[in-house]
Motif scaffolding. Structure first.
Motif, mmCIF file in Angstrom:
data_model
loop_
_atom_site.group_PDB
_atom_site.id
_atom_site.type_symbol
_atom_site.label_atom_id
_atom_site.label_comp_id
_atom_site.label_asym_id
_atom_site.label_seq_id
_atom_site.Cartn_x
_atom_site.Cartn_y
_atom_site.Cartn_z
ATOM 1 N N ASP A 294 0.833 -1.204 0.000
ATOM 2 C CA ASP A 294 0.000 0.000 0.000
ATOM 3 C C ASP A 294 0.868 1.255 0.000
ATOM 4 O O ASP A 294 1.005 1.935 1.012
ATOM 5 N N LEU A 299 -3.502 0.199 -2.451
ATOM 6 C CA LEU A 299 -4.506 -0.737 -1.932
ATOM 7 C C LEU A 299 -5.886 -0.361 -2.466
ATOM 8 O O LEU A 299 -6.613 -1.215 -2.994
ATOM 9 N N GLN A 300 -6.237 0.933 -2.355
ATOM 10 C CA GLN A 300 -7.553 1.367 -2.831
ATOM 11 C C GLN A 300 -7.677 1.176 -4.344
ATOM 12 O O GLN A 300 -8.731 0.807 -4.855
ATOM 13 N N LEU A 303 -8.293 -2.533 -4.970
ATOM 14 C CA LEU A 303 -9.655 -2.876 -4.538
ATOM 15 C C LEU A 303 -10.663 -2.358 -5.560
ATOM 16 O O LEU A 303 -11.611 -3.050 -5.939
ATOM 17 N N ARG A 307 -13.311 -4.470 -7.824
ATOM 18 C CA ARG A 307 -14.759 -4.211 -7.707
ATOM 19 C C ARG A 307 -15.339 -3.883 -9.079
ATOM 20 O O ARG A 307 -16.384 -4.396 -9.472
ATOM 21 N N VAL A 313 -14.915 -8.053 -2.844
ATOM 22 C CA VAL A 313 -13.546 -7.962 -2.333
ATOM 23 C C VAL A 313 -13.503 -7.709 -0.828
ATOM 24 O O VAL A 313 -14.427 -7.138 -0.244
ATOM 25 N N THR A 314 -12.416 -8.164 -0.238
ATOM 26 C CA THR A 314 -12.138 -7.844 1.158
ATOM 27 C C THR A 314 -10.619 -7.861 1.314
ATOM 28 O O THR A 314 -9.908 -8.276 0.405
ATOM 29 N N HIS A 315 -10.113 -7.360 2.458
ATOM 30 C CA HIS A 315 -8.661 -7.385 2.637
ATOM 31 C C HIS A 315 -8.318 -7.477 4.113
ATOM 32 O O HIS A 315 -9.131 -7.192 4.986
ATOM 33 N N VAL A 329 -5.338 -8.904 -0.376
ATOM 34 C CA VAL A 329 -6.671 -8.622 -0.915
ATOM 35 C C VAL A 329 -7.267 -9.924 -1.437
ATOM 36 O O VAL A 329 -6.579 -10.715 -2.090
ATOM 37 N N ALA A 331 -10.522 -11.583 -3.547
ATOM 38 C CA ALA A 331 -11.624 -11.212 -4.442
ATOM 39 C C ALA A 331 -12.256 -12.457 -5.032
ATOM 40 O O ALA A 331 -11.548 -13.376 -5.457
#
Lengths: 485, 414
Positions: A294, A299-300, A303, A307, A313-315, A329, A331
């Motif tokens: 990150d 990271l964003q 993600l 998406r 997704v989750t992390h 991450v 997915a």
């Protein structure tokens, strides 16, 4: 199971007879060794009941280990690795903590798995051992590590295709930093200061802090200096140029109609790797697990990308990496099934460590007064122990007149096909189960290295023993002139 | 196993004589491969007393079929892989019919079908005229005789089925049967690998270049008076089909099924492909090397890896050392020709493979489809390599849909 006395240098003792009772032991000899109380137990592992161990000694005898070494990060698994500490770390991360199989990530039957940034192939093993029939494509640009993946796949009998390349947005070539002492941080975007900071963060949190850097002066300046030195040592860099292809190309070139799990651990190149997927190939991907560094909002970004492509997704972050920017991450396509982490099956056991433990127990129960051997090694066959005087009967299957390097070629091909037990002068090709395909492979392997007609097919019929074939290699005589036994 | 109406070619309720005659024809290429007499063993116990009667029947039927009859021996001990494969297909001693496992007679009491001379002649005639019928021997442009077949309405659009190199027509007969209801289907067996005259053996040496092999396709079209055709290539036949398309617009479209492609470093190959390449290269080096390999490849264990219902076809090019030598040259050429230079063919093409093809790597087909100017790719989720030869309904439907899209014009004779 046989007990041997190595031509006067070994002891055909009651102790060796006890050891030979263990089902994982095919043959055993205890050799006297100066300074080794109890002697040196040389064990030929059984090809069936100690499959992995047996294969490993065969591969080693065939010079396949190169600069790698055998590591046993647990008493269920043996792998070829570069640095023991890293092997232990990868095993713990991937097998014990299940780093990539969280949040419902699972594998269907006979899955297709892409292991990008395979390192020594620990995740490829994790997937292959858990899902029978798995087809794994492992991508690893560092030659030394790619060799380890190949060796580990062969050791465990898994279908792993190794691609020695980096992945990126487009095809080409890139500079790449290989850290031989800290290979897990090697990458395209290596940055000495940044990587040192990440490693420092890890070492301050991780178990390694206790193992290697503490002790001298815990908590003080001494520790800090020690840590700096450790970081510096571990980040000795070896820059090189490596080819780059795209993930889309890999998927297309291998005709993958679906990728059940895409795992990416590429040290800051993760966005680049994902950018190599196009509309068509994104659709074939069912689940993604990616380690994201990150930095600069990556990271964003990752993600968001996932998406947008329709993934749930989750992390999370490994507590040991809390001082680093590393996040995982996860997915999944909504259509992909949620499941429990698939359990790996270790059916090639035991490891040498576990076998030694069991043999020690066996000996202690059967012969409580006998001293256990002080040294234990697994060997492909009971030739002479290193440094031991040569026994009366030549243990080397090669006839004296033959160039050893030519016989070594045959020996490698032979052991690859039949295993270590088979590397004996009198072992016969057909009695070992050789068939037409095996014969063609043997001939082709030998020809590849020694030139056309190094062995003629007739030889396998006229004298299909290892010694017979080795003798013909040395003389280069046509088949008809080979002396029959 | 195969359906009675097609590959084994025997209608339900056929007499044991018909079954045996069809099995003899089905194994005819192997029986005629060499000058010696092939040995076969009963597949169910036959008492020594009954062997002569079975031998007599085999001899009479074989003579009527124009084949060298096999020699019936009491046990399979010492038989080679081709001999075992033929013996299993003939299934002497089974009560019901050839090649049907499980239909065994009570030990030693197998009944010998009783046929008088007229019945033998009629049985042989029925077998010879059953689909796909007897071959027509046409001449290639360099004079090499080729065994050829045609089926289906003469005025229908034409399809040339290009089978795997060295394989008898029986392996592609399901495709011929399935497509010949709507199309004029032609095919032929590889040059220089089959007995084409009255006698046995494959005749003199032949040109094994890709050019010569692809010219054969055009010669077959000439022989049957066909101006233009779709070429349907299977396995190594894809190379011949593509090479023909690259050299002639008479091939107006292509379908390339489970192709065995050499594409340099552009696509990986399977272990099987690499093994075959090594084998063929060694065999092609000379008759002596081929003879050594022949001894190894005709060991009975070779059959372990072969589909039992197809084994008698698959062993054909391994039947004699001479055949293996030529197979090394012909198929070796196809397996090592870099097909990237042929990817200029502009005809519409359908490329089919499957993720489950562990014989010919699917990546080869993927690459070919991506680089041919007008190709569409179908990667099927299931289906192994040999399964492509079965011509199951979903594959036939796929082929016909494509054919409809490209052959909407009636055939024009030359």
């Amino acid at each position: 199971m046989n007990v041997h006395s190595a031509a006067g240098t070994g002891r055909s003792t009651p102790a060796a007879e006890v050891l030979a009772r263990h089902p994982a032991v095919a043959e055993v000899v205890i050799v006297d060794e100066p300074g080794t109380p109890g002697g040196h137990a040389r064990i030929v592992p059984d090809r069936e009941t100690a499959r992995t161990l047996s294969r490993s000694v065969v591969l080693e005898a065939a010079d396949r280990l190169g600069g790698l070494a055998w590591h046993e990060p647990a008493d269920t698994i043996r792998v070829a690795g570069l640095n023991r500490g890293e092997t232990d770390f990868l095993y713990r991360e991937i097998f014990v903590e299940g780093a990539y199989f969280r949040h419902g990530i699972t594998l269907p039957r006979a899955p297709v798995v892409l292991d990008v940034g395979a390192n020594i192939g620990m995740f490829s093993l994790r997937a292959g051992l858990a899902a029978p029939g798995a087809r794994v494509i492992a991508v690893e640009p560092v030659a030394e590590l790619a060799a380890a993946v190949r060796l580990n796949a062969e050791l465990h009998g898994l279908d792993v295709t190794v691609l020695q390349t980096a992945l990126g947005r487009k095809q080409g070539e890139t500079s790449f930093t290989f850290y031989p002492h800290n290979s897990v941080m090697s990458g395209r975007y290596a940055d000495a200061a940044q990587d040192a900071e990440v490693l420092r963060g890890y070492l301050l949190t991780g178990d390694d802090a206790g193992a290697e850097s503490a002790g001298e002066d815990p908590g003080g300046d001494g520790r800090s200096r020690s840590l700096d030195r450790l970081v510096g040592d571990r980040l000795a860099a070896r820059p090189r140029r490596v080819p780059v292809t795209t993930l889309g190309n890999v998927i297309r070139d291998h005709g993958l109609t679906r990728v059940d799990l895409l795992k990416i651990d590429v040290e800051k190149a993760e966005s680049e790797v994902l950018a190599g997927l196009d509309e068509e190939t994104w659709e074939r991907v069912e689940q993604v697990v990616v380690e994201v560094h990150d930095i600069e909002g990556r990271l964003q970004e990752v993600l968001g990308t996932l998406r947008d492509r329709g993934f749930d997704v989750t992390h999370d972050q490994d507590p040991r990496l809390a001082l680093t920017p590393c996040h995982n991450v996860y997915a999944r396509r909504p259509r992909a099934g949620v499941g429990a982490p698939p359990a790996p099956v270790f059916d090639g056991v035991p490891t040498l460590r576990r076998l030694e433990g069991e043999l020690r127990e066996l000996l202690a129960r059967a012969l409580p007064s006998a001293p256990p051997p002080g040294r234990w090694t697994a060997v492909p066959h009971l030739g002479p122990a290193p440094g031991a005087p040569a026994p009366a009967t030549p243990a080397s299957p090669a006839p004296a007149a033959v160039a050893p390097e030519r016989v070594a070629v045959l020996a490698r091909a032979w052991t690859d096909l039949f295993g270590a037990d088979a590397l004996r002068s009198g072992a016969d090709f057909f009695e070992l189960g050789g068939d037409s395909l095996t014969a063609v492979r043997l001939l082709a392997r030998v020809e590849d290295e020694l030139g056309p007609d190094a062995l003629t097919p007739d030889l396998i019929f006229t004298d299909g023993t290892f010694a017979g074939l080795a003798a013909a290699l040395g003389s280069g005589r046509p088949a008809g002139e080979v002396p029959r036994p | 196993m195969t359906s009675p109406a097609t590959r084994t070619g025997v209608a339900p309720g056929a007499s044991p004589g018909d079954t045996l005659a069809r099995a003899l024809l089905d194994t005819g290429s192997v029986l005629r491969a060499g000058t010696g007499r092939l040995r076969v063993a009963p597949t169910s116990p036959v008492s020594a007393a009954r062997l002569p009667a079975f031998q007599s029947l085999l001899d009479r039927l074989s003579r009527a079929l124009g084949l060298p009859g096999p020699e019936l021996v009491a046990t399979s001990e010492g038989l080679t892989a081709p001999e075992l494969a033929v013996g299993r297909r003939l299934a002497v001693g089974n009560t019901e019919g050839a090649g049907r496992p499980g239909d065994t007679a009570a030990a030693g009491n197998a009944v010998v079908p009783e046929l008088d001379d007229r019945a033998v002649a009629e049985t042989a005639h029925r077998a010879r005229t059953a689909f796909p019928g007897p071959p027509l021997v046409l001449t290639a442009r360099d004079g090499t005789p080729l065994r050829c077949w045609a089926a289906g309405p003469p005025d229908a659009p034409a399809v040339a089925v290009v089978g795997a190199c060295g394989m008898p027509v029986g392996l592609t007969v399901n495709w011929l049967a399935a497509l010949s209801t709507r199309y004029r289907v032609v095919t032929w067996e590889s040059r220089g690998l089959f007995a084409t005259g009255e006698g046995a053996g494959p005749g003199g040496p032949v040109d094994h270049s890709v050019e010569a092999q692809s010219e054969d396709l055009l010669a077959v079209l000439d022989g049957f008076g066909i101006a233009r055709a779709h070429a349907l290539g299977l396995c190594g036949g894809v190379v011949v089909a593509l090479a023909a398309a690259a050299r002639s617009e008479r091939i107006d479209s292509l379908s390339l099924w489970h192709g065995d492609w050499e594409l340099g470093d552009a696509a990986p190959k399977t272990t099987h492909q690499r093994d075959m390449e090594s084998l063929l290269a060694m065999a092609a080096r000379g008759p002596k090397q081929a003879a050594g390999l022949h001894r190894i490849l005709t060991r009975p264990s070779t059959l372990d890896g072969l589909r039992p219902d197809l084994a008698h076809y698959l062993v054909h090019p391994y039947t004699t050392a001479e055949l293996l030598y030529r197979y090394g040259q012909l198929n070796g050429t196809l397996m090592t020709t870099d097909c990237r230079k042929l990817l200029t063919a502009r005809q519409p093409a359908l490329v089919v493979t499957s993720d489950q093809d562990t014989t010919a790597h699917p990546a080869g087909s993927v690459h070919v489809a991506r680089h041919l100017p007008a190709a569409e790719l179908r990667v099927l989720p299931t289906g192994d390599h040999l399964g492509a030869f079965d011509a199951r309904p979903h594959l036939v439907t796929l082929a016909e849909e494509f054919l409809r899209s490209v052959t909407d014009h009636p055939r024009k004779d030359t």
